[in-house]
Design an enzyme around this catalytic site. Sequence first.
Site, short mmCIF file in Angstrom:
data_model
loop_
_atom_site.label_atom_id
_atom_site.label_comp_id
_atom_site.label_asym_id
_atom_site.label_seq_id
_atom_site.Cartn_x
_atom_site.Cartn_y
_atom_site.Cartn_z
N TYR A 144 -27.33 31.88 40.00
CA TYR A 144 -25.95 32.26 39.69
C TYR A 144 -25.90 33.60 38.95
O TYR A 144 -25.24 34.54 39.38
CB TYR A 144 -25.32 31.15 38.84
CG TYR A 144 -23.85 31.37 38.51
CD1 TYR A 144 -22.87 31.17 39.48
CD2 TYR A 144 -23.44 31.75 37.24
CE1 TYR A 144 -21.52 31.34 39.17
CE2 TYR A 144 -22.11 31.92 36.92
CZ TYR A 144 -21.14 31.71 37.90
OH TYR A 144 -19.81 31.89 37.60
N PHE A 190 -15.64 16.49 28.82
CA PHE A 190 -15.21 15.88 27.55
C PHE A 190 -13.84 15.21 27.70
O PHE A 190 -13.60 14.12 27.16
CB PHE A 190 -15.12 16.95 26.43
CG PHE A 190 -16.47 17.40 25.89
CD1 PHE A 190 -17.66 16.94 26.42
CD2 PHE A 190 -16.52 18.30 24.82
CE1 PHE A 190 -18.90 17.37 25.92
CE2 PHE A 190 -17.74 18.72 24.29
CZ PHE A 190 -18.93 18.26 24.84
P1 NAD Z 1 -14.62 26.57 41.75
O1 NAD Z 1 -15.93 25.96 42.08
O2 NAD Z 1 -13.48 25.64 41.48
O3 NAD Z 1 -14.16 27.58 42.89
C1 NAD Z 1 -15.03 28.26 43.76
C2 NAD Z 1 -14.44 28.17 45.17
O4 NAD Z 1 -15.31 28.89 46.06
C3 NAD Z 1 -14.37 26.74 45.70
O5 NAD Z 1 -13.11 26.51 46.28
C4 NAD Z 1 -15.50 26.68 46.72
O6 NAD Z 1 -15.26 25.73 47.74
C5 NAD Z 1 -15.52 28.11 47.22
N1 NAD Z 1 -16.80 28.50 47.81
C6 NAD Z 1 -18.06 28.29 47.32
N2 NAD Z 1 -18.98 28.81 48.15
C7 NAD Z 1 -18.30 29.35 49.19
C8 NAD Z 1 -18.70 30.02 50.38
N3 NAD Z 1 -20.00 30.22 50.66
N4 NAD Z 1 -17.73 30.45 51.23
C9 NAD Z 1 -16.43 30.23 50.97
N5 NAD Z 1 -15.98 29.59 49.87
C10 NAD Z 1 -16.91 29.15 48.99
O7 NAD Z 1 -14.87 27.53 40.51
P2 NAD Z 1 -13.86 28.44 39.67
O8 NAD Z 1 -14.04 28.07 38.26
O9 NAD Z 1 -12.50 28.42 40.26
O10 NAD Z 1 -14.53 29.88 39.86
C11 NAD Z 1 -14.00 30.87 40.71
C12 NAD Z 1 -14.78 32.16 40.55
O11 NAD Z 1 -14.69 32.63 39.21
C13 NAD Z 1 -16.28 32.02 40.86
O12 NAD Z 1 -16.71 33.16 41.54
C14 NAD Z 1 -16.91 31.95 39.49
O13 NAD Z 1 -18.23 32.45 39.51
C15 NAD Z 1 -15.98 32.85 38.68
N6 NAD Z 1 -16.04 32.50 37.26
C16 NAD Z 1 -15.49 31.35 36.79
C17 NAD Z 1 -15.59 31.03 35.44
C18 NAD Z 1 -14.98 29.78 34.86
O14 NAD Z 1 -15.14 29.53 33.67
N7 NAD Z 1 -14.24 28.97 35.58
C19 NAD Z 1 -16.26 31.90 34.57
C20 NAD Z 1 -16.83 33.05 35.09
C21 NAD Z 1 -16.70 33.35 36.44
N1 UDP Z 2 -22.10 20.90 27.63
C1 UDP Z 2 -22.16 19.76 26.83
N2 UDP Z 2 -21.80 18.58 27.40
C2 UDP Z 2 -21.39 18.47 28.69
C3 UDP Z 2 -21.32 19.64 29.49
C4 UDP Z 2 -21.71 20.84 28.91
O1 UDP Z 2 -22.51 19.82 25.65
O2 UDP Z 2 -21.07 17.33 29.12
C5 UDP Z 2 -22.47 22.20 27.00
C6 UDP Z 2 -23.46 23.03 27.81
O3 UDP Z 2 -24.79 22.67 27.48
C7 UDP Z 2 -23.10 24.43 27.36
C8 UDP Z 2 -21.59 24.36 27.09
O4 UDP Z 2 -21.29 22.98 26.96
O5 UDP Z 2 -23.77 24.75 26.17
C9 UDP Z 2 -20.75 24.97 28.21
O6 UDP Z 2 -21.17 24.39 29.43
P1 UDP Z 2 -20.45 24.66 30.82
O7 UDP Z 2 -21.29 24.00 31.86
O8 UDP Z 2 -19.02 24.28 30.74
O9 UDP Z 2 -20.47 26.25 30.98
P2 UDP Z 2 -21.59 27.39 30.80
O10 UDP Z 2 -22.84 26.79 30.22
O11 UDP Z 2 -21.80 27.93 32.16
O12 UDP Z 2 -20.95 28.34 29.87
#
Ligand code: NAD
Ligand code: UDP
Length: 312
Positions: A144, A190
């Site tokens: 990732y 959570f």
């Molecule tokens: P999510 O998993 O809900 O959404 C991702 C979407 O992409 C899903 O609908 C999935 O089906 C689709 N997808 C995955 N692989 C694919 C492929 N090969 N072709 C077409 N579609 C595909 O996650 P999200 O939280 O909505 O994240 C959306 C974007 O934002 C992602 O790129 C993620 O890396 C980025 N992002 C999210 C967060 C967060 O905290 N939610 C933080 C940083 C970055």
């Molecule tokens: N985490 C946790 N319990 C859970 C899921 C996640 O304590 O049931 C912790 C995890 O280890 C991380 C933080 O929460 O330190 C955020 O995790 P998340 O997977 O939401 O996002 P990311 O690690 O990608 O920021």
Amino acid sequence: MKKILVTGGAGFIGSHLCERLLKEGNEVICLDNYFTGSKENIVHLMDNPYFELVRHDVTEPYFAEVDEIYNLACPASPPHYQYNPIKTIKTSVMGAINMLGLAKRVNAKILQASTSEVYGDPKVHPQPESYWGNVNPIGIRSCYDEGKRCAETLFMDYHNQNDVKIKIIRIFNTYGPRMNPNDGRVVSNFIVQALEGDDITIYGDGKQTRSFQYVDDLVEGMIRMMASEDTFVGPVNIGNPGEFTMIELAEKIIKQTQSNSKLVFQELPKDDPLQRKPIISLAKEKLDAWEPRIKLDNGLEKTIEYFKEKLR
Ligand code: NAD
Ligand code: UDP
């Protein structure tokens, strides 16, 4: 009326973005392979004649005449992106190449949903955009983190070499309604555990920190970034600087759900970052004084309401 492509549009963030873009009078193509997203997230948009759904995988080329592309396709929760790490990195890298190729061909502006994970387990705290990060290239999070870092490189190179109009945002942990209850991220875990009276699973000692942003604040930042002057390409941090430990988060959720759940401590996953907090002065300066408006307590309230309905 602009024609806008949203890859990953059926996911958590994508569905909110599609909704907002339609509300603003645009035509939206939502492209998704439904790996982690679902039709349920966007079913309420399907009656809109300006909304189009395409089942497609971004690792394959795609063609459509569009004005703007938001590239969100990629699983985002650690259990989901670690499920098939080769596919995850292909999605980030080949997806970026295919979407940048499309942007180049049709002269569209393209925004990349990058991530705070490009900073890895940061040695600089809080994180400015100028920090290059501390990322393990061969660990369980690398598919990732490195996939997203490579996508940033590709965006910059298409911009410098081919004049493609690009925008890169680095999104910090975002939460809200339509998170997948099973996707293993901390806020959804959570809340579901608290509502079901199950133990709250704290990984490690729970003292690691994250900064949580409500999804509406992110969508506002994305739209402002897309509309910003062409010379500003980013990367720009989009996140909420409020910083909380996982224990503080669990305690808030237990209080707000009036749950009897107890905290249990489990092993910390490998390479789990210890701290994370964005510096957002660049976003404030360049994006019309953008800043997050929704406090964690208020955002959690809305998210808890959503999960109460969902689990009913
Ligand atoms: P999510 O998993 O809900 O959404 C991702 C979407 O992409 C899903 O609908 C999935 O089906 C689709 N997808 C995955 N692989 C694919 C492929 N090969 N072709 C077409 N579609 C595909 O996650 P999200 O939280 O909505 O994240 C959306 C974007 O934002 C992602 O790129 C993620 O890396 C980025 N992002 C999210 C967060 C967060 O905290 N939610 C933080 C940083 C970055
Ligand atoms: N985490 C946790 N319990 C859970 C899921 C996640 O304590 O049931 C912790 C995890 O280890 C991380 C933080 O929460 O330190 C955020 O995790 P998340 O997977 O939401 O996002 P990311 O690690 O990608 O920021």
